[in-house]
Motif scaffolding. Structure first.
Motif, PDB file in Angstrom:
ATOM      1  N   TYR A  99     -36.024 -25.151 -15.518  1.00 30.30           N
ATOM      2  CA  TYR A  99     -35.551 -25.874 -14.336  1.00 30.30           C
ATOM      3  C   TYR A  99     -34.881 -24.915 -13.369  1.00 30.30           C
ATOM      4  O   TYR A  99     -34.239 -23.947 -13.782  1.00 30.30           O
ATOM      5  N   ARG A 108     -32.893 -24.965  -2.832  1.00 32.52           N
ATOM      6  CA  ARG A 108     -32.319 -25.470  -1.587  1.00 32.52           C
ATOM      7  C   ARG A 108     -33.443 -25.835  -0.625  1.00 32.52           C
ATOM      8  O   ARG A 108     -34.281 -24.999  -0.283  1.00 32.52           O
ATOM      9  N   GLU A 109     -33.463 -27.092  -0.211  1.00 28.80           N
ATOM     10  CA  GLU A 109     -34.458 -27.575   0.736  1.00 28.80           C
ATOM     11  C   GLU A 109     -33.774 -28.010   2.022  1.00 28.80           C
ATOM     12  O   GLU A 109     -32.542 -28.091   2.088  1.00 28.80           O
ATOM     13  N   SER A 127     -33.594 -30.855   3.278  1.00 25.18           N
ATOM     14  CA  SER A 127     -32.913 -32.144   3.134  1.00 25.18           C
ATOM     15  C   SER A 127     -31.752 -32.099   2.149  1.00 25.18           C
ATOM     16  O   SER A 127     -31.055 -33.095   1.970  1.00 25.18           O
ATOM     17  N   ILE A 181     -30.249 -30.222  -1.812  1.00 20.56           N
ATOM     18  CA  ILE A 181     -30.525 -29.450  -3.021  1.00 20.56           C
ATOM     19  C   ILE A 181     -31.380 -30.283  -3.973  1.00 20.56           C
ATOM     20  O   ILE A 181     -31.137 -31.480  -4.153  1.00 20.56           O
ATOM     21  N   ALA A 182     -32.372 -29.638  -4.562  1.00 18.30           N
ATOM     22  CA  ALA A 182     -33.266 -30.319  -5.496  1.00 18.30           C
ATOM     23  C   ALA A 182     -33.297 -29.569  -6.820  1.00 18.30           C
ATOM     24  O   ALA A 182     -32.921 -28.399  -6.895  1.00 18.30           O
ATOM     25  N   GLU A 222     -36.168 -28.628  -9.584  1.00 19.37           N
ATOM     26  CA  GLU A 222     -37.599 -28.603  -9.871  1.00 19.37           C
ATOM     27  C   GLU A 222     -37.824 -28.071 -11.289  1.00 19.37           C
ATOM     28  O   GLU A 222     -37.133 -27.149 -11.737  1.00 19.37           O
ATOM     29  N   GLN A 272     -40.203 -32.981 -10.709  1.00 15.75           N
ATOM     30  CA  GLN A 272     -39.022 -32.896  -9.861  1.00 15.75           C
ATOM     31  C   GLN A 272     -38.027 -33.912 -10.383  1.00 15.75           C
ATOM     32  O   GLN A 272     -38.344 -35.096 -10.507  1.00 15.75           O
ATOM     33  N   PHE A 287     -34.307 -34.141  -9.450  1.00 14.01           N
ATOM     34  CA  PHE A 287     -33.409 -34.636  -8.417  1.00 14.01           C
ATOM     35  C   PHE A 287     -33.826 -34.050  -7.079  1.00 14.01           C
ATOM     36  O   PHE A 287     -34.451 -32.986  -7.007  1.00 14.01           O
ATOM     37  N   ARG A 288     -33.400 -34.705  -6.002  1.00 13.61           N
ATOM     38  CA  ARG A 288     -33.615 -34.170  -4.665  1.00 13.61           C
ATOM     39  C   ARG A 288     -32.557 -34.730  -3.735  1.00 13.61           C
ATOM     40  O   ARG A 288     -31.851 -35.700  -4.051  1.00 13.61           O
ATOM     41  N   ASP A 289     -32.398 -34.076  -2.587  1.00 16.55           N
ATOM     42  CA  ASP A 289     -31.481 -34.523  -1.529  1.00 16.55           C
ATOM     43  C   ASP A 289     -30.029 -34.585  -1.996  1.00 16.55           C
ATOM     44  O   ASP A 289     -29.244 -35.414  -1.524  1.00 16.55           O
TER      45      ASP A 289
END
Length: 234
Positions: free
Chosen positions: A20, A24-25, A27, A29-30, A32, A44, A46-48
C-alpha cells in the motif's frame, strides 16, 4: 507522497500480497494498493482524505493516521484522527492526543502513541480504541515514530532518558519493551526492530542495538539528513 520520514508512506500486507502507498492527488490524499511482485494496481482503499502521514497494514487490516493538524480550518477534526479498513469495512477513530507514532503487529493489532507517553490500542476485530497507560505511568514520553514491531511478537517503544549514558534496552511492567536513548542524543526518524536488533539513526550515523544482550554499534556514517527507512515482506 513525502511524509518527512523514510518509512511513512509504504506498508506491506504479506497475508494478501499487497503493498500500500499513500498518494497525494489533486483532490486530497489516497491509499492505493498494488500487487507486491508486479506492482499492478490491486485496489484503492481510501481517497480524498484531508490528512494522512503514516500508513500501516497487516492481516487484511490497514490504518492511516494524521500526525499534523493541516489547515486551521480542519485542525480540530484531524488531530489524533485515524481511518481503518478492516477486510473491506472502513471506520474512523480518534485518539485523545496528537499522534506521533503508530505501528501494527502481524495479526492486525494497532498501537498509536503521543509525545507524552499516552498510548491507545486497537485489538484484532475491534472497532474501539483501548487506553494503555504503561508508558505514561513509567514517566517517559515517546519519541517521534517511536513504536516498532518485532515480527509477530510485540511492540518496542523508543523513549528519551536523561539518566541513560548510551542506548539501552529495557523491559518494564507487563513485559513492555523499551529502547531508551540519552536525552542529549535523540534518534532521527524513530526506530525499526528486526530481531535480534533495533535499528536507528543518530547524528547521521546508522546504528543498531541487540535487543537481547544490549550491545550496540555504528554501522555506517551516512551524513546529515539520513533517515531510517525500509519496507519488506520478510
Amino acid at each position: 507522497m513525502s511524509t518527512g520520514i523514510g518509512h511513512g508512506a509504504l506498508a506491506v500486507d504479506d497475508s494478501i500480497g499487497i503493498v500500500y502507498a499513500l498518494v497525494r492527488e489533486a483532490s486530497g490524499i489516497a491509499v492505493e494498493g498494488f500487487e507486491w511482485f508486479t506492482l499492478a494496481p490491486a485496489r484503492q482503499v481510501f481517497r480524498d482524505m484531508r490528512c494522512g502521514e503514516r500508513l500501516v497494514a497487516a492481516a487484511k487490516r490497514l490504518a492511516v493516521a494524521c500526525l499534523t493538524p493541516g489547515t486551521a480550518a480542519t485542525a480540530e477534526s484531524t488531530v489524533g484522527g485515524m481511518v481503518v479498513d478492516d477486510s473491506g469495512v472502513s471506520f474512523k477513530l480518534r485518539a485523545p492526543f496528537a499522534i506521533n507514532a503508530m505501528a501494527m503487529l502481524g495479526d492486525g493489532t494497532l498501537m498509536a502513541g503521543g509525545a507524552d507517553g499516552s498510548l491507545v490500542r486497537l485489538g484484532r476485530d475491534q472497532q474501539a480504541l483501548e487506553t494503555v497507560n504503561t508508558l505514561k505511568d513509567y514517566g517517559k514520553g515517546l519519541i517521534p515514530d517511536g513504536i516498532a514491531v518485532n515480527a509477530g511478537c510485540c511492540f518496542y517503544y523508543g523513549i528519551l532518558d536523561a539518566q541513560a549514558n548510551d542506548v539501552q534496552v529495557r523491559t518494564i511492567a507487563g513485559g513492555t519493551a523499551l529502547v531508551a536513548f540519552p536525552s542529549i542524543s535523540p534518534p532521527t526518524g524513530g526506530l525499526f526492530v528486526q530481531a535480534p536488533f533495533a535499528y536507528f539513526v543518530i547524528a547521521g550515523r546508522a546504528r543498531h542495538v541487540d535487543i537481547n544482550q544490549g550491545f550496540g554499534e555504528v554501522m555506517a556514517d551516512l551524513g546529515p539528513g539520513a533517515l531510517p527507512g525500509a519496507v519488506s515482506n520478510r
